[in-house]
Every structure is written in structure tokens, then in C-alpha cells.
Design a protein around this motif. Structure first.
Motif, PDB file in Angstrom:
ATOM      1  N   GLU A   1       0.811  -1.206   0.000  1.00 39.27           N
ATOM      2  CA  GLU A   1       0.000   0.000   0.000  1.00 39.27           C
ATOM      3  C   GLU A   1       0.851   1.265   0.000  1.00 39.27           C
ATOM      4  N   GLN A   2       2.055   1.213   0.561  1.00 34.30           N
ATOM      5  CA  GLN A   2       2.933   2.381   0.512  1.00 34.30           C
ATOM      6  C   GLN A   2       3.284   2.731  -0.933  1.00 34.30           C
ATOM      7  N   ALA A   3       3.687   1.712  -1.691  1.00 33.15           N
ATOM      8  CA  ALA A   3       4.032   1.933  -3.097  1.00 33.15           C
ATOM      9  C   ALA A   3       2.808   2.351  -3.896  1.00 33.15           C
ATOM     10  N   LEU A   4       1.671   1.720  -3.649  1.00 40.61           N
ATOM     11  CA  LEU A   4       0.450   2.026  -4.387  1.00 40.61           C
ATOM     12  C   LEU A   4       0.036   3.482  -4.200  1.00 40.61           C
ATOM     13  N   LEU A   5      -0.065   3.925  -2.943  1.00 40.84           N
ATOM     14  CA  LEU A   5      -0.555   5.275  -2.679  1.00 40.84           C
ATOM     15  C   LEU A   5       0.467   6.335  -3.085  1.00 40.84           C
ATOM     16  N   ALA A   6       1.756   6.035  -2.926  1.00 40.52           N
ATOM     17  CA  ALA A   6       2.785   6.975  -3.372  1.00 40.52           C
ATOM     18  C   ALA A   6       2.752   7.121  -4.892  1.00 40.52           C
ATOM     19  N   CYS A   7       2.564   6.013  -5.596  1.00 37.40           N
ATOM     20  CA  CYS A   7       2.499   6.057  -7.053  1.00 37.40           C
ATOM     21  C   CYS A   7       1.243   6.790  -7.519  1.00 37.40           C
ATOM     22  N   MET A   8       0.111   6.545  -6.869  1.00 37.52           N
ATOM     23  CA  MET A   8      -1.115   7.252  -7.230  1.00 37.52           C
ATOM     24  C   MET A   8      -0.951   8.754  -7.064  1.00 37.52           C
ATOM     25  N   ALA A   9      -0.345   9.169  -5.937  1.00 36.47           N
ATOM     26  CA  ALA A   9      -0.125  10.598  -5.706  1.00 36.47           C
ATOM     27  C   ALA A   9       0.834  11.166  -6.752  1.00 36.47           C
ATOM     28  N   TYR A  10       1.872  10.413  -7.091  1.00 36.51           N
ATOM     29  CA  TYR A  10       2.815  10.832  -8.128  1.00 36.51           C
ATOM     30  C   TYR A  10       2.091  11.067  -9.451  1.00 36.51           C
ATOM     31  N   VAL A  11       1.211  10.145  -9.815  1.00 40.65           N
ATOM     32  CA  VAL A  11       0.454  10.271 -11.063  1.00 40.65           C
ATOM     33  C   VAL A  11      -0.518  11.445 -10.986  1.00 40.65           C
ATOM     34  N   ASP A  12      -1.270  11.527  -9.898  1.00 41.65           N
ATOM     35  CA  ASP A  12      -2.268  12.589  -9.755  1.00 41.65           C
ATOM     36  C   ASP A  12      -1.647  13.982  -9.756  1.00 41.65           C
ATOM     37  N   LEU A  13      -0.406  14.092  -9.285  1.00 42.04           N
ATOM     38  CA  LEU A  13       0.240  15.399  -9.160  1.00 42.04           C
ATOM     39  C   LEU A  13       1.112  15.758 -10.367  1.00 42.04           C
ATOM     40  N   ASN A  14       1.052  14.979 -11.423  1.00 40.87           N
ATOM     41  CA  ASN A  14       1.857  15.273 -12.607  1.00 40.87           C
ATOM     42  C   ASN A  14       1.634  16.681 -13.151  1.00 40.87           C
ATOM     43  N   PRO A  15       0.393  17.131 -13.343  1.00 45.07           N
ATOM     44  CA  PRO A  15       0.193  18.488 -13.869  1.00 45.07           C
ATOM     45  C   PRO A  15       0.683  19.575 -12.914  1.00 45.07           C
ATOM     46  N   VAL A  16       0.544  19.362 -11.611  1.00 48.40           N
ATOM     47  CA  VAL A  16       1.031  20.335 -10.631  1.00 48.40           C
ATOM     48  C   VAL A  16       2.556  20.387 -10.672  1.00 48.40           C
ATOM     49  N   ARG A  17       3.172  19.220 -10.706  1.00 42.90           N
ATOM     50  CA  ARG A  17       4.623  19.140 -10.702  1.00 42.90           C
ATOM     51  C   ARG A  17       5.231  19.769 -11.958  1.00 42.90           C
ATOM     52  N   SER A  18       4.546  19.659 -13.087  1.00 40.57           N
ATOM     53  CA  SER A  18       5.062  20.197 -14.349  1.00 40.57           C
ATOM     54  C   SER A  18       4.676  21.651 -14.572  1.00 40.57           C
ATOM     55  N   GLY A  19       3.903  22.228 -13.646  1.00 43.53           N
ATOM     56  CA  GLY A  19       3.506  23.629 -13.770  1.00 43.53           C
ATOM     57  C   GLY A  19       2.285  23.854 -14.637  1.00 43.53           C
ATOM     58  N   MET A  20       1.594  22.783 -15.049  1.00 41.57           N
ATOM     59  CA  MET A  20       0.395  22.918 -15.870  1.00 41.57           C
ATOM     60  C   MET A  20      -0.823  23.312 -15.044  1.00 41.57           C
ATOM     61  N   ALA A  21      -0.779  23.062 -13.745  1.00 41.76           N
ATOM     62  CA  ALA A  21      -1.898  23.405 -12.857  1.00 41.76           C
ATOM     63  C   ALA A  21      -1.335  23.802 -11.499  1.00 41.76           C
ATOM     64  N   LYS A  22      -2.103  24.619 -10.772  1.00 42.48           N
ATOM     65  CA  LYS A  22      -1.658  25.065  -9.456  1.00 42.48           C
ATOM     66  C   LYS A  22      -2.224  24.202  -8.333  1.00 42.48           C
ATOM     67  N   THR A  23      -3.343  23.544  -8.588  1.00 42.26           N
ATOM     68  CA  THR A  23      -3.971  22.706  -7.571  1.00 42.26           C
ATOM     69  C   THR A  23      -4.416  21.392  -8.196  1.00 42.26           C
ATOM     70  N   PRO A  24      -4.581  20.344  -7.389  1.00 44.47           N
ATOM     71  CA  PRO A  24      -5.052  19.061  -7.939  1.00 44.47           C
ATOM     72  C   PRO A  24      -6.410  19.182  -8.629  1.00 44.47           C
ATOM     73  N   GLU A  25      -7.324  19.970  -8.059  1.00 41.16           N
ATOM     74  CA  GLU A  25      -8.658  20.074  -8.655  1.00 41.16           C
ATOM     75  C   GLU A  25      -8.652  20.830  -9.985  1.00 41.16           C
ATOM     76  N   ASP A  26      -7.572  21.582 -10.274  1.00 41.40           N
ATOM     77  CA  ASP A  26      -7.453  22.267 -11.554  1.00 41.40           C
ATOM     78  C   ASP A  26      -6.714  21.435 -12.597  1.00 41.40           C
ATOM     79  N   SER A  27      -6.280  20.246 -12.225  1.00 37.33           N
ATOM     80  CA  SER A  27      -5.499  19.388 -13.120  1.00 37.33           C
ATOM     81  C   SER A  27      -6.428  18.656 -14.077  1.00 37.33           C
ATOM     82  N   MET A  28      -6.522  19.169 -15.279  1.00 37.19           N
ATOM     83  CA  MET A  28      -7.427  18.595 -16.267  1.00 37.19           C
ATOM     84  C   MET A  28      -6.964  17.199 -16.688  1.00 37.19           C
TER      85      MET A  28
END
Length: 324
Positions: A177-204
Motif C-alpha cells: 500500500e505504501q508503493a500504491l498510494l505513493a504512485c497514485m499521488a505521483y500520477v495525480d500530481l503530474n500536472p502540478v509538478r510540471s507547472g500545468m496546474a496550481k492545484t489538484p482540482e485544476d489538473s485537467m
């Protein structure tokens, strides 16, 4: 040397997999071409629509996804129990939503013609249905059906032929579960990390946006694998939805503000996972590159290596430092 796909995907090791597909063209999967000025943004919707429609046919559930400019990230769960619960008629019906089948399966799909089929014909259909069932819980078939569809559609739009994706998708087995949830967060935060969005809810075109919007109505999106607050085995993601959203939000703030650390109050989920805050931030910055084919805590990697008779499992050093 690349590892054979059957060695990378073993349901005996885990049902959770991180899959990455990259585009080979300069024009990218989506985004805007700086040279021609042409926009390919509409292709993000192609990918999202196809992905979620396939999840309704396959015995494979989507846990997280992000459609980026030249690649896609998916976290998938293979629901073996669901597939084994389908009768032959259900399997054939699902297969025919994607592929034509053969003359026997077409007759079998029609209840009136099914009653007139000979026993030997029904035996052949059963053999074919068993094959279809196996494919409908096969990640390689899922990714093939997704990527070929997008490639053909993009090639038609670009009026060209040839490769659209790299030769094969990359997969990482998420062993705990550590790997699963860390990977999910990594995927979900891709647009934030790349500067495409400022918040998770704005990540199209991400799963996190879909989850946040559903949560605002007190629901969970039907197209995605649900979070299970009661932590029942194999019945959902192993935590409460609100805990996951809180952790992703705190991680996003640390990324956007460039602090490199979270607020003083560590999110409860991170405490339960027993992962250090600094390690968590490092994981969500580069999970894909921290591990190779297998990701998880040291004991999970060793258990997987022993079961598969591997002398050495890559990623043990990163696991010891980041997950313990």
C-alpha cells in the motif's frame, strides 16, 4: 535488456500496476506544436474517454491516471474475482464490444441462435470464451486496446502512417500500500509538478480532478476504483478517500510553494503509512525513476524476488531509504 512482459506482470505478486506510455513524435500526444502552432489538446479527451470506456468492459479498474503532453500515466488494478464470476455469455458480450469475434461467438451472442447450436459448437465457444476472459483481465491487452485506438485516430487526423507510441509501455508492479498510494499521488500530481496546474482540482484530464469533483457532491466517481474506508481486502483502495485527498492537497501545496516540506501537522495517512515527510515528497517528485519493474518496501521486494527466484531485485536501495 528489457524484461519480458510476463515477468513484469504477475498477479501472484500484486494486482496493482503503474503503466507509462510515451509518444515518439515531435508533435506530441496533446498540447500545442511550437513550430506549426497547431493545438492537439482535444486528444486528451480521446484518451480519457477511451480509458474509462475500456474500464467498463475489462476486468481492470482504473485507480489513477494523468494525460500529459507526450505521455500517459495509469495505475491499474486487475479484478480477477470479477472476471471469474462472468459466465460465457457475459464474456462474449463484453468481447464483442471491442472486437468482432468469430462466426460461432456471434451465433452464441444471439439467444435464439444459441439454442440451436450443436454441443461441439458450444464446446468451441466455451474454449473461446475462456481465452477472451483471460484477455479481459490482461493489462497488455488493455494497454494495446487503448494505445492502438489513439494511434489510429491520431494518424488519421495527421494524415500519416507509422509509430505513434514507443514500442511498448513501461510497467511497474506496486507490491504494497505504501508503493500504491505513493504512485497514485505521483500520477495525480503530474500536472502540478510540471507547472500545468496550481492545484489538484485544476489538473485537467486526471483522476484526482474527477475524485475531487465527485467528493464535493459526497460521492466517489463510478468510473474509478473506490476508496474503502473499512479497509476490506480487495474491495477498494486501502484508505479513506478524505485522507488521500488531504495528503495529495498538502503535497501539492509543498510543490507549488517550493518549500520542500509540508506544514507542521503531518497528514494522518502519511503517519499510518509510516513514511517520512521528506521521503514522501521525494517519492511524489520522481516515483517513476526511483524504482524499476517492482516498487515497494524492502520486505515486499525481497518476498517478490524470492517467489520469482530472482537473485537481485532492483530498487532495494531506494526502498530502504524512502519506504523502509
Amino acid at each position: 535488456m528489457p524484461k519480458a512482459r510476463k515477468q513484469q506482470v504477475s498477479l501472484d505478486d500484486t494486482r496493482h500496476y503503474h503503466c507509462i506510455s510515451r509518444c515518439v513524435r515531435r508533435s506530441f500526444l496533446c498540447g500545442r506544436d511550437q513550430y506549426s502552432g497547431k493545438s492537439y489538446e482535444h486528444r486528451r479527451q480521446w484518451v480519457e474517454d477511451r480509458l474509462l470506456s475500456l474500464a467498463r468492459v475489462f476486468a481492470i479498474e482504473v485507480e489513477a491516471y494523468a494525460v500529459m503532453s507526450n505521455h500517459t500515466h495509469l495505475v491499474l488494478y486487475v479484478n480477477v474475482e470479477v472476471a471469474m464470476g462472468w459466465d460465457d455469455a457475459e464474456v462474449v458480450s463484453r468481447w464483442h464490444q471491442l472486437f468482432s469475434g468469430n462466426s460461432l461467438t456471434k451465433r452464441f451472442a444471439d439467444e435464439e441462435q444459441r439454442d440451436s447450436m450443436e454441443p461441439w459448437e458450444l464446446d468451441l465457444v466455451k474454449m473461446q470464451a475462456d481465452l477472451y476472459r483471460t484477455r479481459l483481465m490482461d493489462i497488455s491487452w488493455f494497454m494495446r486496446t487503448l494505445n492502438e485506438y489513439i494511434a489510429r485516430k491520431a494518424n488519421k487526423e495527421d494524415e500519416c502512417t507509422g509509430r505513434f507510441w514507443e514500442g511498448r509501455f513501461r510497467s511497474q508492479a506496486l507490491l504494497d500500500e505504501q508503493a500504491l498510494l505513493a504512485c497514485m499521488a505521483y500520477v495525480d500530481l503530474n500536472p502540478v509538478r510540471s507547472g500545468m496546474a496550481k492545484t489538484p482540482e485544476d489538473s485537467m484530464y486526471t483522476s484526482i480532478r474527477r475524485r475531487v469533483r465527485a467528493a464535493m457532491a459526497g460521492k466517489q466517481p463510478g468510473a474509478l476504483r473506490r476508496f474503502d474506508s473499512k479497509n476490506r481486502k480487495n474491495e477498494g483502495l486501502p484508505c479513506h478517500l478524505n485522507d488521500y485527498l488531504e495528503l495529495v492537497e498538502a503535497t501539492a501545496r509543498a510543490m507549488v510553494e517550493g518549500r520542500g516540506h509540508m506544514d507542521e501537522c503531518t497528514p494522518p495517512l502519511l503517519q499510518r503509512l509510516n513514511v517520512d515527510v521528506d521521503c514522501w515528497l521525494e517519492l511524489t517528485q520522481g516515483f517513476e525513476h526511483q524504482f524499476c519493474h517492482y516498487a515497494g518496501r524492502v520486505d515486499s521486494l525481497r518476498r517478490c524476488g524470492g517467489a520469482n527466484q530472482m537473485q537481485r531485485v532492483r530498487g532495494t536501495t531506494a526502498a530502504k531509504r524512502l519506504l523502509g
